[in-house]
Design an enzyme around this catalytic site. Sequence first.
Site, PDB file in Angstrom:
ATOM      1  N   HIS A  83       0.835  -1.201   0.000  1.00 12.63           N
ATOM      2  CA  HIS A  83       0.000   0.000   0.000  1.00 12.63           C
ATOM      3  C   HIS A  83       0.870   1.252   0.000  1.00 12.63           C
ATOM      4  CE1 HIS A  83       1.002  -0.203   4.321  1.00 12.63           C
ATOM      5  NE2 HIS A  83       0.783   1.112   4.346  1.00 12.63           N
ATOM      6  N   HIS A  99       4.726   0.037   0.277  1.00 14.25           N
ATOM      7  CA  HIS A  99       5.307  -0.737   1.368  1.00 14.25           C
ATOM      8  C   HIS A  99       4.310  -1.770   1.892  1.00 14.25           C
ATOM      9  CE1 HIS A  99       3.484   2.917   3.033  1.00 14.25           C
ATOM     10  NE2 HIS A  99       3.376   2.335   4.214  1.00 14.25           N
ATOM     11  N   ASP A 126       0.514   5.259   1.712  1.00 13.17           N
ATOM     12  CA  ASP A 126      -0.318   5.985   2.678  1.00 13.17           C
ATOM     13  C   ASP A 126      -0.981   7.167   1.957  1.00 13.17           C
ATOM     14  OD1 ASP A 126       0.730   4.223   4.500  1.00 13.17           O
ATOM     15  OD2 ASP A 126       2.007   5.677   5.507  1.00 13.17           O
ATOM     16  N   ARG A 133       4.606  -7.904  17.259  1.00  9.11           N
ATOM     17  CA  ARG A 133       5.229  -6.689  16.720  1.00  9.11           C
ATOM     18  C   ARG A 133       4.274  -5.500  16.873  1.00  9.11           C
ATOM     19  NH1 ARG A 133       5.555  -3.854  11.902  1.00  9.11           N
ATOM     20  NH2 ARG A 133       7.639  -3.051  11.487  1.00  9.11           N
TER      21      ARG A 133
END
Length: 343
Positions: A220, A276, A222, A286
């Site tokens: 994607h 990313h 942002d 995480r």
Amino acid sequence: MGTPADQAYKHVIPLDFGSVKTMPDSFVWPESESDEVYSGTDQPSIPVIDLTDPNASKLIIQACETWGIFQLTGHGIPRKLMEEVESEAKKLFDLPAEQKLKTLRTPGGPSTGYGNPPSQASLPRKLWQEGFTIMGSAVDQARVLWPHDYQGFCDTMDEYQKQMKALVQQLIRLIFKYLGISEEEVNWFDDPANMCNAALHLNSYPPCPDPTRALGLPPHTDSSLLTILHTPTEGLQIFQEGVGWIQLQAKPDALTVNLGDFLHILSNGRFVSVLHRVMVNQKFHRISMAYHNWPPMNFLVSPLLSKTLADSGQVPKYRPITLKEYHGIKAKHFQHAVSFVKT
Ligand SMILES: C=C1C[C@]23C[C@@]1(O)CC[C@H]2[C@@]12CCC[C@@](C)(C(=O)O1)[C@H]2[C@@H]3C(=O)O
Ligand SMILES: O=C(O)CCC(=O)C(=O)O
Ligand SMILES: [Fe+2]
């Protein structure tokens, strides 16, 4: 089946990760989406820029034009605050699912609360991930989560947002100056009416029983002007044309700055809005923190706001668009949203 209201909320409700031992099929992504990361010895490395370096401005502009992402040191955000925000986020995600669900975000535009954003509604598979978005104060939600002990969470998130805002202002001023965007436009930040042109999004990726077939976040870009990421552990990968997927090295003191679609549009495609994705792992939980910054919701953004572009007689590659309209396009077309704004 549930009521129509339940249906509307469906896409924002993550799995109760604590209760599953095997991964449901709905979480299995096609191989092309989780394909291999570049493993050559000559792997190009993402720029690391020290903000106190006298050449920082030049290096940042170069990174915006070539990579759309860089790791920033010398940013002045105290290490202790970065650790505190991570531990408060972990405290939140470690709560039982039924508790977190009491603070579910609304399915419309960005709002404070738990759950996955509406922009993920069109994804073909589910994500091994849960999120909590904070816009301004999170006090109403924190009171629900910890009725007798909510102040620590709120103070940490408030302080972190305050420091992120100051850092974003510094970076945006520098970038806008280069694009020849006037001081008035920069004043977006100083106008109290525009308090909510930013969101702190906490991401949680629990240990996954089948990490090679799942994704934390699919490829994607942002929507933001820029996003400041605090990603203390590995898992984030970026895509570079001609190279493939590159793994970012975790650098505990650095913040990662990635450009979003609105800077790509404003710069008439000159700055890269980096593609990313986030991989998951079997071993540890995480956590990452992403501070997304946008223009005000109803502000019409156009490449022609840039005097540098207008004076050079360049033809705008993107039509004027507001963030509000863009969120609608993102919810339908996700990774490909920006191509729907082309002239
Ligand atoms: C602040 C926001 C931007 C975002 C949608 C959201 O309301 C909360 C999370 C953000 C995020 C993070 C992962 C990728 C992304 C496309 C998504 O689905 O949720 C972005 C959204 C965005 O940039 O539009
Ligand atoms: O978890 C990460 O490292 C990245 C998160 C991300 O890409 C986002 O929140 O937009
Ligand atoms: Fe992202």
